[in-house]
Design an enzyme around this catalytic site. Structure first.
Site, PDB file in Angstrom:
ATOM      1  N   HIS A 137       0.801  -1.230   0.000  1.00 41.30           N
ATOM      2  CA  HIS A 137       0.000   0.000   0.000  1.00 41.30           C
ATOM      3  C   HIS A 137       0.837   1.286   0.000  1.00 41.30           C
ATOM      4  CE1 HIS A 137      -3.283  -2.654   0.272  1.00 41.30           C
ATOM      5  NE2 HIS A 137      -3.428  -2.726   1.581  1.00 41.30           N
ATOM      6  N   HIS A 209      -9.646   1.689   0.841  1.00 42.20           N
ATOM      7  CA  HIS A 209      -9.539   0.500   1.685  1.00 42.20           C
ATOM      8  C   HIS A 209     -10.668   0.408   2.720  1.00 42.20           C
ATOM      9  CE1 HIS A 209      -7.467  -2.864   3.513  1.00 42.20           C
ATOM     10  NE2 HIS A 209      -6.472  -2.749   2.651  1.00 42.20           N
ATOM     11  N   GLU A 340     -11.307  -4.041  -2.859  1.00 46.83           N
ATOM     12  CA  GLU A 340     -10.407  -2.992  -3.337  1.00 46.83           C
ATOM     13  C   GLU A 340     -10.256  -3.125  -4.847  1.00 46.83           C
ATOM     14  OE1 GLU A 340      -6.782  -3.564  -0.776  1.00 46.83           O
ATOM     15  OE2 GLU A 340      -8.236  -4.760   0.317  1.00 46.83           O
TER      16      GLU A 340
HETATM   17  C1  BGC Z   1      -4.169  -6.771   1.898  1.00 47.65           C
HETATM   18  C2  BGC Z   1      -3.979  -7.569   3.149  1.00 47.65           C
HETATM   19  C3  BGC Z   1      -3.543  -6.625   4.224  1.00 47.65           C
HETATM   20  C4  BGC Z   1      -4.556  -5.548   4.372  1.00 47.65           C
HETATM   21  C5  BGC Z   1      -4.046  -4.532   5.350  1.00 47.65           C
HETATM   22  C6  BGC Z   1      -5.207  -5.750   2.130  1.00 47.65           C
HETATM   23  O1  BGC Z   1      -5.370  -4.969   0.998  1.00 47.65           O
HETATM   24  O2  BGC Z   1      -4.496  -7.588   0.814  1.00 47.65           O
HETATM   25  O3  BGC Z   1      -3.028  -8.578   2.972  1.00 47.65           O
HETATM   26  O4  BGC Z   1      -3.329  -7.281   5.432  1.00 47.65           O
HETATM   27  O5  BGC Z   1      -4.791  -4.908   3.162  1.00 47.65           O
HETATM   28  O6  BGC Z   1      -5.043  -4.040   6.077  1.00 47.65           O
END
Ligand code: BGC
Length: 375
Positions: A137, A209, A340
């Site tokens: 991210h 998210h 997402e």
């Molecule tokens: C990911 C997860 C991660 C989470 C974090 C998601 O987009 O795929 O692996 O733990 O985000 O909050």
């Protein structure tokens, strides 16, 4: 007699005014509004919470820290409003180390880049790593951890957020100027429009998210929510959730959501729970419906439309009851789900995946709609 006429005229005037007032009240109730509330201080700057309300009784709250969605209030089948996303009451909740990206804008690159490394036009880049030696991210300080500039747009139904990520930010090349517009519509849709330009070639993959629980807390997990995803394949990953490059078919596996099914039905057969990118079955590059979620307990129905080729479906596997959020709710494993919309993980290292490179002179666009209704 004269007195009577006067009284009559006064009465008519009073009735007329009352009617007019009712009309005005109704008219204003039919309007959109954006209200503002202080939401703490981040690095000496004020954080503000903006709440957009529509005439149908839906409300969306956003803070300029991380461009984070802090609340989505929609009516259930009995018209009772409820908040369908996870989050915190105050800024300190969002600033804590264990905040698992609740509701925020994610970038410059949503999802993972293996070891934070890639090369572009013959040059290698190292992005900050923050997830088992990989970049997740956007790196250590992604777009979720910065203050965006917020502007209320005319019509009181849209909030625009802008941020310029400087050349070299987290290791990414180019000054990236990003605009995100959150719009609430009359049909209870939340539309998120992302755009960005750069002055050097750079990978871009922006998303939101939000963690949804359509029961608004009635159900402690989303295992009874029914999910449909239009996808024939998914991107296979290794144990650290980095794509192998293979795109296995979902048919006959727990990954098949082409026909809606309860999320809990096959989850035990997926090690760690769902946390994968589905390769969406699309007819073109425009805005298309790619997923649906239904919660029978509240009657809430969520449709997801996007311009993106992929969808990360994540079942809150790492939530472990250590976080307490809004309404004093403790967030246990599978308390919510994320949908997402995105390009595929690790695309800069996977020549077979749709490209995520944005070049100078081009404009990055992505649009996603979360449409709420009841059944
Ligand atoms: C990911 C997860 C991660 C989470 C974090 C998601 O987009 O795929 O692996 O733990 O985000 O909050």
């Amino acid at each position: 007699m004269r007195k009577l006429t006067l009284l009559f005229l006064l009465a008519v005037a009073a009735i007329f005014t009352a009617c007019n007032n009712t009309q005005t009240a109704d008219a204003s109730a039919m309007k959109y509004s954006i209200t503002e509330k202080p939401f703490g201080v981040f690095e000496n700057e004020a954080v503000t919470q903006y709440t957009i309300a529509n005439p149908a009784g839906m409300q969306v709250s956003i803070i300029n820290y991380g461009g984070t969605l802090t609340g989505i209030i929609t009516p259930d089948k009995d018209k009772k409003p409820g908040d369908v996303i996870l989050g915190f009451d105050s800024l300190s909740g969002y600033l804590q180390k264990g905040n698992p990206y609740f509701g925020c804008l994610v970038g410059r690159y949503g999802n993972r880049i293996a070891k934070g490394k890639f090369s572009l036009n013959g040059q290698s880049y190292q992005i900050t790593v923050n997830n088992n030696g990989n970049m997740l991210h956007g790196g250590v300080r992604g777009l979720d951890k910065v203050l965006w500039k917020a502007t209320k747009l005319a019509g009181d139904s849209s909030l625009q957020l802008t941020y310029t990520s400087k050349d070299g930010d987290q290791g990414f090349p180019g000054n990236l100027a990003i605009t995100v517009v959150y719009t609430l519509t009359t049909d209870n849709s939340l539309k998120i429009e992302y755009s960005a330009t750069t002055d050097k070639a750079t990978p871009v993959n922006l998303t939101n998210h939000a963690y949804f629980n359509l029961s608004a807390g009635k159900e402690p997990t989303i295992l009874n929510h029914e999910l449909m995803i239009k996808a024939e394949d998914y991107t296979e990953v290794d144990t650290l959730l980095i794509p192998t490059g293979k795109l296995p078919a979902v048919k006959g596996t727990p990954m098949d959501f082409n026909t809606a099914k309860p999320i809990g039905r096959d989850i035990a057969a997926v090690k760690g729970g769902y946390d994968h990118n589905w390769v969406l079955r699309r007819t073109g590059t425009g805005l298309e419906k790619v997923a649906e979620v239904y919660d029978a307990s509240s009657g809430r129905f969520l449709e997801v439309l996007t311009t993106e080729p992929g969808l990360q479906f994540y079942t809150g596997n790492f939530l472990d009851s250590t976080l307490t959020g809004k309404y004093n709710r403790v967030y246990g494993q599978h308390a919510a789900l994320c949908l997402e919309t995105q390009h595929f993980p690790d695309s800069p290292n996977q020549p077979g995946f749709p490209t995520t490179t944005l070049n100078p002179g081009e404009t990055y666009h992505q649009t996603t709609v979360y449409r709420f209704s009841v059944k």
